[in-house]
Design a protein around this motif. Sequence first.
Motif, PDB file in Angstrom:
ATOM      1  N   MET A   1     -21.090   0.647 -57.516  1.00  0.00           N
ATOM      2  CA  MET A   1     -20.110   0.000 -58.375  1.00  0.00           C
ATOM      3  C   MET A   1     -20.463   0.288 -59.835  1.00  0.00           C
ATOM      4  O   MET A   1     -21.449  -0.225 -60.329  1.00  0.00           O
ATOM      5  N   GLN A   2     -19.676   1.102 -60.481  1.00  0.00           N
ATOM      6  CA  GLN A   2     -19.906   1.418 -61.891  1.00  0.00           C
ATOM      7  C   GLN A   2     -18.994   0.543 -62.744  1.00  0.00           C
ATOM      8  O   GLN A   2     -17.778   0.678 -62.704  1.00  0.00           O
ATOM      9  N   ALA A   3     -19.585  -0.353 -63.512  1.00  0.00           N
ATOM     10  CA  ALA A   3     -18.808  -1.284 -64.338  1.00  0.00           C
ATOM     11  C   ALA A   3     -18.108  -0.551 -65.475  1.00  0.00           C
ATOM     12  O   ALA A   3     -18.652   0.388 -66.051  1.00  0.00           O
ATOM     13  N   GLU A   4     -16.884  -1.017 -65.783  1.00  0.00           N
ATOM     14  CA  GLU A   4     -16.126  -0.465 -66.904  1.00  0.00           C
ATOM     15  C   GLU A   4     -16.737  -0.927 -68.225  1.00  0.00           C
ATOM     16  O   GLU A   4     -16.702  -0.217 -69.216  1.00  0.00           O
ATOM     17  N   TRP A   5     -17.259  -2.150 -68.250  1.00  0.00           N
ATOM     18  CA  TRP A   5     -17.980  -2.682 -69.399  1.00  0.00           C
ATOM     19  C   TRP A   5     -18.958  -3.731 -68.913  1.00  0.00           C
ATOM     20  O   TRP A   5     -18.822  -4.277 -67.819  1.00  0.00           O
ATOM     21  N   LYS A   6     -19.975  -3.985 -69.731  1.00  0.00           N
ATOM     22  CA  LYS A   6     -20.977  -5.010 -69.418  1.00  0.00           C
ATOM     23  C   LYS A   6     -21.225  -5.848 -70.657  1.00  0.00           C
ATOM     24  O   LYS A   6     -21.087  -5.367 -71.777  1.00  0.00           O
ATOM     25  N   ILE A   7     -21.605  -7.094 -70.410  1.00  0.00           N
ATOM     26  CA  ILE A   7     -21.944  -8.008 -71.501  1.00  0.00           C
ATOM     27  C   ILE A   7     -23.053  -8.938 -71.007  1.00  0.00           C
ATOM     28  O   ILE A   7     -23.018  -9.390 -69.861  1.00  0.00           O
ATOM     29  N   GLN A   8     -24.043  -9.168 -71.858  1.00  0.00           N
ATOM     30  CA  GLN A   8     -25.114 -10.098 -71.507  1.00  0.00           C
ATOM     31  C   GLN A   8     -24.870 -11.415 -72.226  1.00  0.00           C
ATOM     32  O   GLN A   8     -24.735 -11.457 -73.445  1.00  0.00           O
ATOM     33  N   LEU A   9     -24.807 -12.484 -71.444  1.00  0.00           N
ATOM     34  CA  LEU A   9     -24.643 -13.829 -71.978  1.00  0.00           C
ATOM     35  C   LEU A   9     -25.795 -14.672 -71.450  1.00  0.00           C
ATOM     36  O   LEU A   9     -25.976 -14.776 -70.234  1.00  0.00           O
ATOM     37  N   ASN A  10     -26.543 -15.247 -72.371  1.00  0.00           N
ATOM     38  CA  ASN A  10     -27.775 -15.952 -72.015  1.00  0.00           C
ATOM     39  C   ASN A  10     -28.677 -14.966 -71.279  1.00  0.00           C
ATOM     40  O   ASN A  10     -29.000 -13.935 -71.827  1.00  0.00           O
ATOM     41  N   THR A  11     -29.030 -15.223 -70.045  1.00  0.00           N
ATOM     42  CA  THR A  11     -29.925 -14.301 -69.336  1.00  0.00           C
ATOM     43  C   THR A  11     -29.191 -13.493 -68.272  1.00  0.00           C
ATOM     44  O   THR A  11     -29.809 -12.709 -67.564  1.00  0.00           O
ATOM     45  N   LYS A  12     -27.881 -13.668 -68.170  1.00  0.00           N
ATOM     46  CA  LYS A  12     -27.109 -13.003 -67.123  1.00  0.00           C
ATOM     47  C   LYS A  12     -26.351 -11.802 -67.685  1.00  0.00           C
ATOM     48  O   LYS A  12     -25.867 -11.833 -68.796  1.00  0.00           O
ATOM     49  N   VAL A  13     -26.243 -10.760 -66.861  1.00  0.00           N
ATOM     50  CA  VAL A  13     -25.484  -9.576 -67.231  1.00  0.00           C
ATOM     51  C   VAL A  13     -24.226  -9.534 -66.369  1.00  0.00           C
ATOM     52  O   VAL A  13     -24.294  -9.494 -65.142  1.00  0.00           O
ATOM     53  N   TYR A  14     -23.075  -9.594 -67.046  1.00  0.00           N
ATOM     54  CA  TYR A  14     -21.775  -9.561 -66.377  1.00  0.00           C
ATOM     55  C   TYR A  14     -21.128  -8.216 -66.638  1.00  0.00           C
ATOM     56  O   TYR A  14     -21.426  -7.549 -67.618  1.00  0.00           O
ATOM     57  N   GLY A  15     -20.211  -7.846 -65.781  1.00  0.00           N
ATOM     58  CA  GLY A  15     -19.471  -6.607 -65.973  1.00  0.00           C
ATOM     59  C   GLY A  15     -18.074  -6.732 -65.402  1.00  0.00           C
ATOM     60  O   GLY A  15     -17.702  -7.756 -64.827  1.00  0.00           O
ATOM     61  N   CYS A  16     -17.320  -5.666 -65.553  1.00  0.00           N
ATOM     62  CA  CYS A  16     -15.949  -5.620 -65.042  1.00  0.00           C
ATOM     63  C   CYS A  16     -15.817  -4.368 -64.188  1.00  0.00           C
ATOM     64  O   CYS A  16     -16.094  -3.259 -64.654  1.00  0.00           O
ATOM     65  N   TYR A  17     -15.426  -4.546 -62.930  1.00  0.00           N
ATOM     66  CA  TYR A  17     -15.198  -3.430 -62.016  1.00  0.00           C
ATOM     67  C   TYR A  17     -13.862  -3.661 -61.318  1.00  0.00           C
ATOM     68  O   TYR A  17     -13.697  -4.657 -60.611  1.00  0.00           O
TER      69      TYR A  17
END
Length: 161
Positions: A1-17
């Motif tokens: 799964m290659q994320a279109e974008w990623k963002i780190q908030l607090n200690t978690k890394v979120y992305g959009c796929y």
Amino acid sequence: MQAEWKIQLNTKVYGCYQQQLTMDEDNQTRLATKEEQQTFLNDLMTIELDDLKDAYLIERIDIFREHLKALNFNIEFFHAWNEVSANSYTEYTKIEHQEDKEIIACYKVITTQGLSDNHEIIDIVGALEPIEPTKYEVAKDSKIGSIKLQLLDMGITEMKA
């Protein structure tokens, strides 16, 4: 799964796929649960950036609008005058999935007026407050009701489109 974008908030890394929220954990990417989507929205909307220090709720939404749209979230927003103090109002927003219409989060922010150090009238933007979807709907219905009451007060009893 290659994320279109990623963002780190607090200690978690979120992305959009493919219009879905993902989480990165232990060098693996997986789809986020409903609870993690709510945490993501809370972390995103309450992020502390210099650009957002005194930002209105609508400004917060505008900064992250593309991220939210990429995740297939629909954003609804309105504001209404309130009785907290003279010239004060409350901003409301609802964020839901565009496809299944499931409400993920609702927020409100109360803005009042105050004086700056040089005695100029300024808006004082309150804290972002998560609210239950039912409170959002009641506030939305109340806004329509208050508009109707204002029209009646002005003597307008009938409107035609």
